[in-house]
Design a protein around this motif. Structure first.
Motif, PDB file in Angstrom:
ATOM      1  N   ILE A 187     -10.741   7.989   3.641  1.00 38.08           N
ATOM      2  CA  ILE A 187     -10.047   6.809   4.158  1.00 38.08           C
ATOM      3  C   ILE A 187     -10.101   6.770   5.683  1.00 38.08           C
ATOM      4  CG2 ILE A 187      -7.753   5.763   4.367  1.00 38.08           C
ATOM      5  CD1 ILE A 187      -7.355   6.750   1.394  1.00 38.08           C
TER       6      ILE A 187
ATOM      7  N   ARG B 196       0.581  17.083  -4.087  1.00 39.90           N
ATOM      8  CA  ARG B 196       1.143  15.859  -3.520  1.00 39.90           C
ATOM      9  C   ARG B 196       0.060  15.063  -2.782  1.00 39.90           C
ATOM     10  NH1 ARG B 196       6.853  15.231  -0.491  1.00 39.90           N
ATOM     11  NH2 ARG B 196       6.761  12.973  -0.321  1.00 39.90           N
ATOM     12  N   LEU B 197      -0.774  15.770  -2.049  1.00 39.68           N
ATOM     13  CA  LEU B 197      -1.820  15.127  -1.248  1.00 39.68           C
ATOM     14  C   LEU B 197      -3.202  15.558  -1.732  1.00 39.68           C
ATOM     15  CD1 LEU B 197      -0.304  15.720   2.316  1.00 39.68           C
ATOM     16  CD2 LEU B 197       0.047  13.761   0.786  1.00 39.68           C
ATOM     17  N   VAL B 198      -4.188  14.719  -1.453  1.00 37.34           N
ATOM     18  CA  VAL B 198      -5.592  15.085  -1.697  1.00 37.34           C
ATOM     19  C   VAL B 198      -6.331  14.840  -0.388  1.00 37.34           C
ATOM     20  CG1 VAL B 198      -7.686  14.565  -3.013  1.00 37.34           C
ATOM     21  CG2 VAL B 198      -5.455  14.508  -4.157  1.00 37.34           C
TER      22      VAL B 198
ATOM     23  N   LEU C 168      -1.614   6.384   6.098  1.00 40.00           N
ATOM     24  CA  LEU C 168      -1.439   7.552   5.231  1.00 40.00           C
ATOM     25  C   LEU C 168      -0.019   8.100   5.349  1.00 40.00           C
ATOM     26  CD1 LEU C 168      -4.886   9.272   5.894  1.00 40.00           C
ATOM     27  CD2 LEU C 168      -4.147   8.188   3.753  1.00 40.00           C
TER      28      LEU C 168
ATOM     29  N   ARG D  63       1.101  12.234  -9.636  1.00 46.83           N
ATOM     30  CA  ARG D  63       0.355  13.486  -9.545  1.00 46.83           C
ATOM     31  C   ARG D  63       1.298  14.685  -9.594  1.00 46.83           C
ATOM     32  NH1 ARG D  63      -3.758  12.102  -5.899  1.00 46.83           N
ATOM     33  NH2 ARG D  63      -2.295  12.453  -4.207  1.00 46.83           N
TER      34      ARG D  63
ATOM     35  N   ARG E  78       0.821  -1.204   0.000  1.00 45.96           N
ATOM     36  CA  ARG E  78       0.000   0.000   0.000  1.00 45.96           C
ATOM     37  C   ARG E  78       0.862   1.265   0.000  1.00 45.96           C
ATOM     38  NH1 ARG E  78      -2.559   4.151   1.969  1.00 45.96           N
ATOM     39  NH2 ARG E  78      -4.835   4.238   1.835  1.00 45.96           N
TER      40      ARG E  78
ATOM     41  N   ARG F  38      -9.717  12.907  -0.158  1.00 40.08           N
ATOM     42  CA  ARG F  38      -9.546  11.448  -0.243  1.00 40.08           C
ATOM     43  C   ARG F  38      -9.025  10.894   1.093  1.00 40.08           C
ATOM     44  NH1 ARG F  38     -10.329   6.285  -2.285  1.00 40.08           N
ATOM     45  NH2 ARG F  38      -8.363   5.168  -2.380  1.00 40.08           N
ATOM     46  N   GLU F  39      -8.121  11.589   1.709  1.00 42.53           N
ATOM     47  CA  GLU F  39      -7.596  11.132   3.003  1.00 42.53           C
ATOM     48  C   GLU F  39      -8.713  11.104   4.053  1.00 42.53           C
ATOM     49  OE1 GLU F  39      -3.913  12.679   4.339  1.00 42.53           O
ATOM     50  OE2 GLU F  39      -2.896  12.238   2.449  1.00 42.53           O
TER      51      GLU F  39
ATOM     52  N   VAL G 233       1.198   6.990  -6.666  1.00 44.67           N
ATOM     53  CA  VAL G 233       0.152   7.972  -6.969  1.00 44.67           C
ATOM     54  C   VAL G 233       0.698   9.380  -6.762  1.00 44.67           C
ATOM     55  CG1 VAL G 233      -2.084   8.901  -6.244  1.00 44.67           C
ATOM     56  CG2 VAL G 233      -1.780   6.433  -6.456  1.00 44.67           C
TER      57      VAL G 233
ATOM     58  N   SER H  64       0.778   4.086  -2.855  1.00 38.58           N
ATOM     59  CA  SER H  64       0.455   5.466  -2.500  1.00 38.58           C
ATOM     60  C   SER H  64       1.551   6.418  -2.982  1.00 38.58           C
ATOM     61  CB  SER H  64       0.274   5.565  -0.979  1.00 38.58           C
ATOM     62  OG  SER H  64      -0.005   6.880  -0.606  1.00 38.58           O
TER      63      SER H  64
HETATM   64  C1  LIG Z   1      -2.642   7.745  -2.899  1.00 37.15           C
HETATM   65  C2  LIG Z   1      -3.131   8.974  -3.070  1.00 37.15           C
HETATM   66  O1  LIG Z   1      -2.431  10.116  -2.678  1.00 37.15           O
HETATM   67  C3  LIG Z   1      -2.333  10.518  -1.320  1.00 37.15           C
HETATM   68  C4  LIG Z   1      -2.260   9.345  -0.437  1.00 37.15           C
HETATM   69  C5  LIG Z   1      -3.395   8.719  -0.032  1.00 37.15           C
HETATM   70  C6  LIG Z   1      -3.352   7.322   0.527  1.00 37.15           C
HETATM   71  O2  LIG Z   1      -2.271   6.878   0.962  1.00 37.15           O
HETATM   72  O3  LIG Z   1      -4.397   6.663   0.519  1.00 37.15           O
HETATM   73  C7  LIG Z   1      -4.627   9.367  -0.146  1.00 37.15           C
HETATM   74  C8  LIG Z   1      -4.714  10.622  -0.635  1.00 37.15           C
HETATM   75  C9  LIG Z   1      -3.533  11.397  -1.047  1.00 37.15           C
HETATM   76  O4  LIG Z   1      -3.221  12.380  -0.072  1.00 37.15           O
HETATM   77  C10 LIG Z   1      -4.436   9.185  -3.719  1.00 37.15           C
HETATM   78  O5  LIG Z   1      -4.777  10.339  -4.025  1.00 37.15           O
HETATM   79  O6  LIG Z   1      -5.158   8.215  -3.952  1.00 37.15           O
END
Ligand SMILES: C=C(O[C@@H]1C=C(C(=O)O)C=C[C@H]1O)C(=O)O
Length: 133
Positions: free
Chosen positions: A106, A97-99, A126, A90, A79, A102-103, A86, A83
């Motif tokens: 999760i 870098r982050l979204v 995360l 991006r 995982r 989405r976090e 991704v 991550s």
């Molecule tokens: C993996 C991603 O990028 C980052 C990491 C995430 C993760 O580890 O689940 C979720 C959101 C983002 O901050 C994603 O956008 O899916």
């Protein structure tokens, strides 16, 4: 809280262990008042009981526990790598870098399934995926 079981040097200890106790050495993970008066109730197999039937059952259950732990470690590492992929994809495309939305999803997923401990677990997941910020 999850951080309670992780020492600052990254070494692991069980939640009930005394800090500084040597695993398998002192009696920190064993009940007091054992038959031999030393506080050490473990058998040679380290099951914590002198009852051979119970010890055999514990050894059998521990096989599955060990298998689960290996699987969880492998999934954790997979995982984190995904991550990070991704994130790299991006950033290379000019994205963030982050979204955080989405976090939040999760975090909510883990909280719904596991309660407050789920939130802590998701925070660690995360963090593992972010790598150094
Ligand atoms: C993996 C991603 O990028 C980052 C990491 C995430 C993760 O580890 O689940 C979720 C959101 C983002 O901050 C994603 O956008 O899916």
């Amino acid at each position: 809280m999850m951080a309670d079981v992780m020492q600052s040097d990254g070494a692991q200890r069980a939640a009930g262990d005394r800090p500084g106790a040597v695993d398998g050495g002192a009696d920190g993970d064993r009940p007091t008042g054992s038959a031999n008066g030393t506080g050490d109730t473990s058998t040679g197999s380290g099951t914590g009981t002198e009852d051979s039937a119970a010890a055999a059952r514990i050894v059998a259950i521990r096989e599955r526990i060990d298998e689960i732990d290996r699987t969880m470690i492998a999934l954790w590492q997979e995982r984190a790598a995904l991550s990070q992929q991704v994130g790299a994809t991006r950033i290379a495309s000019g994205g963030t870098r982050l979204v955080l939305s989405r976090e939040r999803q999760i975090l909510e997923r883990f909280r719904e399934a596991l309660g407050a401990d789920g939130t802590q677990l998701a925070l660690l997941l995360l963090r593992a995926g972010r790598g150094p910020l």
